[in-house]
Design a protein around this motif. Structure first.
Motif, PDB file in Angstrom:
ATOM      1  N   SER A 159       6.250  12.441  -5.240  1.00 52.49           N
ATOM      2  CA  SER A 159       6.840  12.574  -6.303  1.00 52.49           C
ATOM      3  C   SER A 159       7.255  14.302  -6.420  1.00 52.49           C
ATOM      4  O   SER A 159       6.528  15.026  -6.865  1.00 52.49           O
ATOM      5  CB  SER A 159       6.127  12.252  -7.744  1.00 52.49           C
ATOM      6  N   TYR A 210       9.547   5.781  -5.236  1.00 46.19           N
ATOM      7  CA  TYR A 210       9.935   4.501  -4.820  1.00 46.19           C
ATOM      8  C   TYR A 210      11.358   4.477  -4.761  1.00 46.19           C
ATOM      9  O   TYR A 210      12.079   4.424  -5.683  1.00 46.19           O
ATOM     10  CB  TYR A 210       9.444   3.043  -4.927  1.00 46.19           C
ATOM     11  N   ASP A 212      12.371   4.383  -8.508  1.00 44.58           N
ATOM     12  CA  ASP A 212      11.281   3.882  -9.364  1.00 44.58           C
ATOM     13  C   ASP A 212      10.236   5.168  -9.396  1.00 44.58           C
ATOM     14  O   ASP A 212       9.626   5.297  -7.657  1.00 44.58           O
ATOM     15  CB  ASP A 212      10.942   2.691  -8.604  1.00 44.58           C
ATOM     16  N   SER A 255       6.634   4.193 -12.196  1.00 42.92           N
ATOM     17  CA  SER A 255       5.303   3.669 -11.382  1.00 42.92           C
ATOM     18  C   SER A 255       3.730   4.695 -10.938  1.00 42.92           C
ATOM     19  O   SER A 255       2.588   3.953 -11.696  1.00 42.92           O
ATOM     20  CB  SER A 255       5.581   2.631 -10.779  1.00 42.92           C
ATOM     21  N   ASP A 256       4.463   5.268 -10.292  1.00 40.10           N
ATOM     22  CA  ASP A 256       3.370   5.849 -10.065  1.00 40.10           C
ATOM     23  C   ASP A 256       3.919   7.582  -9.834  1.00 40.10           C
ATOM     24  O   ASP A 256       4.798   7.795  -9.300  1.00 40.10           O
ATOM     25  CB  ASP A 256       3.814   5.187  -8.036  1.00 40.10           C
ATOM     26  N   ARG A 257       2.619   8.245 -10.419  1.00 40.00           N
ATOM     27  CA  ARG A 257       2.557   9.450 -10.258  1.00 40.00           C
ATOM     28  C   ARG A 257       2.739  10.286  -8.732  1.00 40.00           C
ATOM     29  O   ARG A 257       3.630  11.967  -9.131  1.00 40.00           O
ATOM     30  CB  ARG A 257       1.566  10.692 -11.617  1.00 40.00           C
ATOM     31  N   TYR A 258       2.261   9.838  -8.641  1.00 43.51           N
ATOM     32  CA  TYR A 258       2.781  10.439  -6.702  1.00 43.51           C
ATOM     33  C   TYR A 258       3.807  10.597  -5.775  1.00 43.51           C
ATOM     34  O   TYR A 258       3.510  11.503  -4.711  1.00 43.51           O
ATOM     35  CB  TYR A 258       1.304  10.528  -6.103  1.00 43.51           C
ATOM     36  N   TRP A 259       4.035   8.955  -5.639  1.00 47.09           N
ATOM     37  CA  TRP A 259       4.994   8.503  -5.344  1.00 47.09           C
ATOM     38  C   TRP A 259       6.244   8.037  -5.846  1.00 47.09           C
ATOM     39  O   TRP A 259       6.483   7.558  -6.865  1.00 47.09           O
ATOM     40  CB  TRP A 259       4.750   7.893  -4.636  1.00 47.09           C
ATOM     41  N   TYR A 311       9.785   5.616   0.623  1.00 47.55           N
ATOM     42  CA  TYR A 311       8.617   6.478   0.047  1.00 47.55           C
ATOM     43  C   TYR A 311       9.009   8.476   0.052  1.00 47.55           C
ATOM     44  O   TYR A 311       8.946   8.419   1.562  1.00 47.55           O
ATOM     45  CB  TYR A 311       7.572   5.936   0.057  1.00 47.55           C
ATOM     46  N   SER A 353       0.853  -1.528   0.017  1.00 49.95           N
ATOM     47  CA  SER A 353       0.220  -0.571  -0.402  1.00 49.95           C
ATOM     48  C   SER A 353       1.044   1.172   0.151  1.00 49.95           C
ATOM     49  O   SER A 353       1.988   1.295   0.580  1.00 49.95           O
ATOM     50  CB  SER A 353      -0.970  -0.430   1.000  1.00 49.95           C
ATOM     51  N   LYS A 354       0.154   2.765  -0.535  1.00 46.80           N
ATOM     52  CA  LYS A 354       0.802   3.800  -0.692  1.00 46.80           C
ATOM     53  C   LYS A 354       0.679   4.756   0.290  1.00 46.80           C
ATOM     54  O   LYS A 354      -0.016   3.840   1.508  1.00 46.80           O
ATOM     55  CB  LYS A 354       0.598   4.623  -1.631  1.00 46.80           C
TER      56      LYS A 354
END
Length: 116
Positions: free
Chosen positions: A70, A107, A98, A101-105, A67, A4-5
């Protein structure tokens, strides 16, 4: 199942990211050191650890999943940088980044006990 984020409440660790630089020492040689690029709040997630035998001694290595929000700065992190915990002074070598893969976070997987 994918992890989970993090929530904004989990961003409790202040970390700094350092980039390797080369500096002329004035005698025709270059010295490699690290220069701080920026600081950010981060959420740490333990990813287990391992042990390695180095010079006939057993060394523990800890792996963390980190985390970060971004931003324009965090998307520039590279695997040859290092991460420092500002509060404790611990230094981590960056293994995986990374940022797509996710525009908000963003990793970042980091490891202790290895050269940064």
């Amino acid at each position: 199942m994918a992890p989970s984020k993090p929530t904004s409440g989990e961003l409790q660790h202040r970390v700094a990211f350092d980039e390797r630089t080369t500096v002329d020492d004035g005698y025709g040689n270059t010295e490699g050191g690290f220069a701080e690029r920026f600081k950010s709040w981060a959420a740490f997630r333990p990813r287990g650890g391992s042990e390695a035998v180095v010079a006939a001694r057993l060394e523990g290595r800890n792996i963390l999943g980190v985390y970060l929000r971004s931003t324009a700065q965090t998307t520039q992190i590279k695997a040859d940088w290092r991460m420092r915990d500002v509060r404790t002074g611990d230094v981590y070598a960056i293994r995986i980044v990374d940022a797509v893969s996710d525009r908000y976070w963003v990793y970042v997987e980091v490891q202790t006990g290895v050269a940064a």
